[in-house]
Design an enzyme around this catalytic site. Structure first.
Site, PDB file in Angstrom:
ATOM      1  N   SER A  93       0.839  -1.187   0.000  1.00 42.99           N
ATOM      2  CA  SER A  93       0.000   0.000   0.000  1.00 42.99           C
ATOM      3  C   SER A  93       0.877   1.241   0.000  1.00 42.99           C
ATOM      4  O   SER A  93       1.645   1.457  -0.936  1.00 42.99           O
ATOM      5  CB  SER A  93      -0.987  -0.051   1.155  1.00 42.99           C
ATOM      6  OG  SER A  93      -2.055   0.838   0.951  1.00 42.99           O
ATOM      7  N   GLU A 146      -9.514  -5.888  -3.944  1.00 38.20           N
ATOM      8  CA  GLU A 146      -8.845  -4.783  -3.255  1.00 38.20           C
ATOM      9  C   GLU A 146      -9.809  -3.841  -2.533  1.00 38.20           C
ATOM     10  O   GLU A 146      -9.556  -3.409  -1.415  1.00 38.20           O
ATOM     11  CB  GLU A 146      -8.021  -3.963  -4.264  1.00 38.20           C
ATOM     12  CG  GLU A 146      -6.727  -4.617  -4.692  1.00 38.20           C
ATOM     13  CD  GLU A 146      -5.598  -4.437  -3.694  1.00 38.20           C
ATOM     14  OE1 GLU A 146      -5.799  -3.768  -2.663  1.00 38.20           O
ATOM     15  OE2 GLU A 146      -4.514  -4.985  -3.952  1.00 38.20           O
ATOM     16  N   HIS A 187      -7.861  -5.772   0.435  1.00 40.36           N
ATOM     17  CA  HIS A 187      -6.613  -5.030   0.561  1.00 40.36           C
ATOM     18  C   HIS A 187      -5.943  -5.381   1.887  1.00 40.36           C
ATOM     19  O   HIS A 187      -6.581  -5.325   2.935  1.00 40.36           O
ATOM     20  CB  HIS A 187      -6.949  -3.538   0.517  1.00 40.36           C
ATOM     21  CG  HIS A 187      -5.778  -2.621   0.467  1.00 40.36           C
ATOM     22  ND1 HIS A 187      -5.005  -2.445  -0.649  1.00 40.36           N
ATOM     23  CD2 HIS A 187      -5.259  -1.779   1.406  1.00 40.36           C
ATOM     24  CE1 HIS A 187      -4.075  -1.547  -0.414  1.00 40.36           C
ATOM     25  NE2 HIS A 187      -4.193  -1.131   0.840  1.00 40.36           N
TER      26      HIS A 187
END
Length: 552
Positions: free
Chosen positions: A239, A363, A462
Site C-alpha cells: 500500500s 482490493e 486489501h
C-alpha cells in the site's frame, strides 16, 4: 476538501472520500498472529551474539524462534525543532551498550490501533508516539557476521498517516535464512509538507521518502554486523509502502541501495506534482495561522505535533480512473523525486532491477465495508447509479458494464467496479516494468480470514496477503490447514526472490515472468498460472475509458 471525478462534484463525495481514505489506510495490515510451520532455513550453527557493534555504538537484542531481534535502533537524528521538515541528519553516537529489546516510538499518528486501519481492531498500540521516531528493527537468523545472508527491507503501509515497522514480525522469513529490516519513517504533515518556507533545499517535501533512503544507507553501512549482505538488499512494501517502493525505483537518491524490489498493492502513479503540493501546503499553513511568508517556517515548527496529526495536510490526486483528495502523498517534481514513477517506468528511466508485484483480487471490498457497512450506510438499487458514477470513466458505460442485477448486492457491484478500475491500472504498470527487467506478477486470490464478524463478503481484500508473510501486530485471526500451507508457499516464494531475484524454487508451482497476460494466482485451493486477469477485471473496458486527468 470535496472529491472531484472527471471535473464533476457528486452528491456521494463525502462518503466516497471516506472510502478512499479507508483503502489506503489499509496500508498495511490487518491480521494474524497465527504461527505457521515454515520450512526451516538451510543455515544452521550457533546464534549471533546478543550484542552487536554498529557505526554509532553497540546494541543488545534478544533471541527467539531461532533468530535474533534488535529493535528501536536509531538510524537518523530525531527530526525535532530545527530538524522538523529537514532531510534526516546523522544519528548521534552513544557510549556503552544500547538496549535494543523494545521497539522505538511510532511516528506521530492517531493513537488508536497500530495506525494501520481507521477502525480499532487491535486495541491501543503498545509503542509510544513521538517525533523522535526514526528507528528500525533487525531480525536476523545469522550465526555470525560472516554469513552474508540476503536482506529484505520492509516499508510499512498506512496511508502515509499511520503504521510502524515494529508492527511486522518477520520470524517466518527469518526462518528461511533472510535478514529482515523494518523501518519507521515520518508520516502525514511531518513527512510530506511541501511548504516553500520549510522546503528550502527544493526536495519537494518528501521527508518520509528521504527517511527511507537514510535507512537504506544505514543498511549498507551496518547490516554486515548482523550477518546480512549489503550487496543483496531487496526493498519491499505494501500500500503506502508499495507506493514508496515505486518512488525508490525512480528516485536518484535511491540508486544503488537495492538490487530488487517487491511491490504489494501500490500504484506507481500515486504522487502529486510539486506545484499542486506547494499550493495546498500554503493553504494548509494559512488555515493553521501561519500565512505570513516571513514567519511561516518558525510558526509551523512551533505547532505541536498533535495538532498536525489532527489536521493533516491534504493533496488532491488521481489514480488511474479514480480521482480524489484528502491525505498526504509522495510529491513528484522536486529533487527527491523528480518525476512521477509511473512515467519513469513507462519511459524506461526507472531502476532496471527485478520486481515482484501484485494486488489482491478484491482490493476495494475492505474500503466499501469501512465506508458503508461500518457507518450504517447502504447502497441500494435506488442510489447504485449515483454511487457508481463516482468510480470514473463514462458514467453510462460504467453502469452498463456493472449492471446491478449481475451482483449479489449493489454494494458488491460497486466494490467490483472500484477494484477493477484500480487493479487494471496497477497491472499495466507491472507490464511496463517487465519490458526493462525481470518481473513477476501475482494476484492474491484467497478469501482471507477477517478479524471481525461481518455479513458483507470480504473476499481477498486489501492487505489480505500480509499475514501470510508476517505476524502483523497481535491481531487475533487464525489460519486453517490449507491457509497455513499457502502461508508456507508465499513465504518460500518471497524468500527465493530476495535470494535470487526469482521466486521459483523446488516444490513450488512454476511462476512465469510477467507478460502475455499471465500471472500467478495465489490461493489455498492451489496456486496456478492464470491468463484471465484482464477478463476477470474488465481491463479492456477500463482501457477504453477516459481518465479524469493527470495529477495536479
Amino acid at each position: 476538501m470535496k472529491r472531484l471525478v472527471s471535473g464533476r462534484t457528486h452528491p456521494s463525495d463525502r462518503t466516497l472520500t471516506a472510502i478512499v481514505l479507508a483503502v489506503l489506510a489499509l496500508a498495511a495490515a490487518l491480521l494474524v498472529a497465527a504461527c505457521s510451520a515454515v520450512r526451516p532455513a538451510d543455515h544452521t550453527g550457533p546464534a549471533l551474539p546478543d550484542t552487536v557493534g554498529i557505526d554509532t555504538g553497540k546494541v543488545q537484542g534478544n533471541g527467539d524462534n531461532g533468530s535474533r531481534l534488535f529493535q528501536g535502533i536509531p538510524y537518523a537524528a530525531a527530526p525535532v525543532g530545527a530538524l522538523r521538515w529537514q532531510p534526516p541528519a546523522a544519528a548521534a553516537n552513544w557510549d556503552g551498550v544500547r538496549d535494543a529489546t523494545r521497539p522505538g516510538a511510532r511516528c506521530p499518528q492517531a493513537a488508536t490501533g497500530h495506525g494501520l486501519l481507521p477502525v480499532d481492531l487491535a486495541g491501543t498500540a503498545t509503542e509510544p508516539v513521538a517525533e523522535d521516531c526514526l528507528f528500525l528493527n533487525v531480525r536476523t537468523p545469522a550465526s555470525s557476521a560472516e554469513d552474508r545472508l540476503p536482506v529484505l527491507v520492509w516499508i510499512h503501509g498506512g496511508s502515509f498517516t499511520g503504521g510502524s515497522g515494529s508492527a511486522y514480525d518477520a520470524k517466518r522469513l527469518a526462518a528461511q535464512g533472510i535478514v529482515v529490516v523494518t523501518v519507521n519513517y515520518r508520516l502525514g504533515t511531518l513527512g510530506f509538507l511541501a511548504h516553500p518556507a520549510v522546503d528550502a533545499d527544493g526536495s519537494g517535501g518528501d521527508y518520509g521518502l528521504l527517511d527511507q533512503q537514510a535507512a537504506l544507507r544505514w543498511v549498507q553501512r551496518n547490516i554486515g554486523a548482523f550477518g546480512g549482505d549489503p550487496a543483496q538488499v531487496t526493498i519491499a512494501g505494501e500500500s503506502a509502502g508499495g507506493i514508496s517502493v515505486c518512488g525508490h525505483l525512480a528516485a536518484p537518491g535511491s540508486a544503488g541501495l537495492f538490487r530488487s524490489a517487491v511491490l504489494e498493492s501500490g500504484a506507481c502513479d500515486a504522487t502529486v506534482p510539486a506545484t499542486t503540493a506547494r499550493r495546498s501546503s500554503l493553504e494548509y499553513a494559512a488555515a493553521l495561522g501561519c500565512a505570513d511568508p516571513g514567519t511561516a517556517a518558525a510558526c509551523l515548527r512551533a505547532l505541536p505535533a498533535e495538532r498536525l496529526v489532527a489536521q493533516p495536510v491534504s493533496y488532491p490526486i488521481t489514480l488511474g480512473h479514480i480521482a480524489y483528495g484528502n491525505g498526504p502523498w509522495l510529491v513528484s517534481g522536486g529533487s527527491a523525486l523528480p518525476e512521477n514513477p509511473a512515467d519513469a517506468i513507462r519511459a524506461g528511466r526507472a531502476a532496471r532491477v527485478p520486481v515482484l508485484s501484485g494486488t489482491t483480487r478484491d482490493e476495494m471490498r475492505m474500503a466499501v465495508y469501512l465506508g458503508f457497512e461500518t457507518q450504517g450506510k447502504t447502497i441500494g438499487a435506488e442510489n447504485y447509479e449515483a454511487v457508481l458514477a463516482a468510480v470514473g470513466g463514462d458514467p453510462a458505460q460504467v453502469r452498463r458494464e456493472y449492471p446491478v442485477g449481475q451482483y449479489p448486492s449493489p454494494t458488491s457491484g460497486f466494490a467490483a467496479a472500484m477494484t477493477d478500475a484500480w487493479v487494471c491500472d496497477v497491472n499495466s504498470q507491472a507490464d511496463a516494468r517487465a519490458a526493462a527487467a525481470p518481473a513477476y506478477t501475482f494476484e492474491f486470490a484467497e478469501a482471507a480470514p477477517f478479524p471481525r464478524s461481518t455479513s458483507f463478503p470480504m473476499g481477498a481484500y486489501h492487505t489480505a496477503e500480509l499475514p501470510y508473510l508476517f505476524d502483523v501486530a497481535d491481531l487475533p485471526v487464525a489460519f486453517d490447514a490449507r491457509q497455513t500451507a499457502l502461508a508456507n508457499q508465499v513465504v518460500s516464494y518471497w524468500a527465493n526472490f530476495v535470494r535470487a531475484g526469482n521466486p521459483n524454487g523446488a516444490g513450488l508451482p512454476e511462476w512465469p515472468r510477467a507478460g502475455e497476460g499471465r500471472l500467478l494466482s495465489l490461493a489455498a485451493a492451489g496456486s496456478t498460472v492464470s491468463a484471465s486477469f484482464a477478463a476477470d477485471h474488465h481491463c479492456g473496458f477500463w482501457e477504453r475509458q477516459p481518465l479524469p486527468g493527470a495529477n495536479g
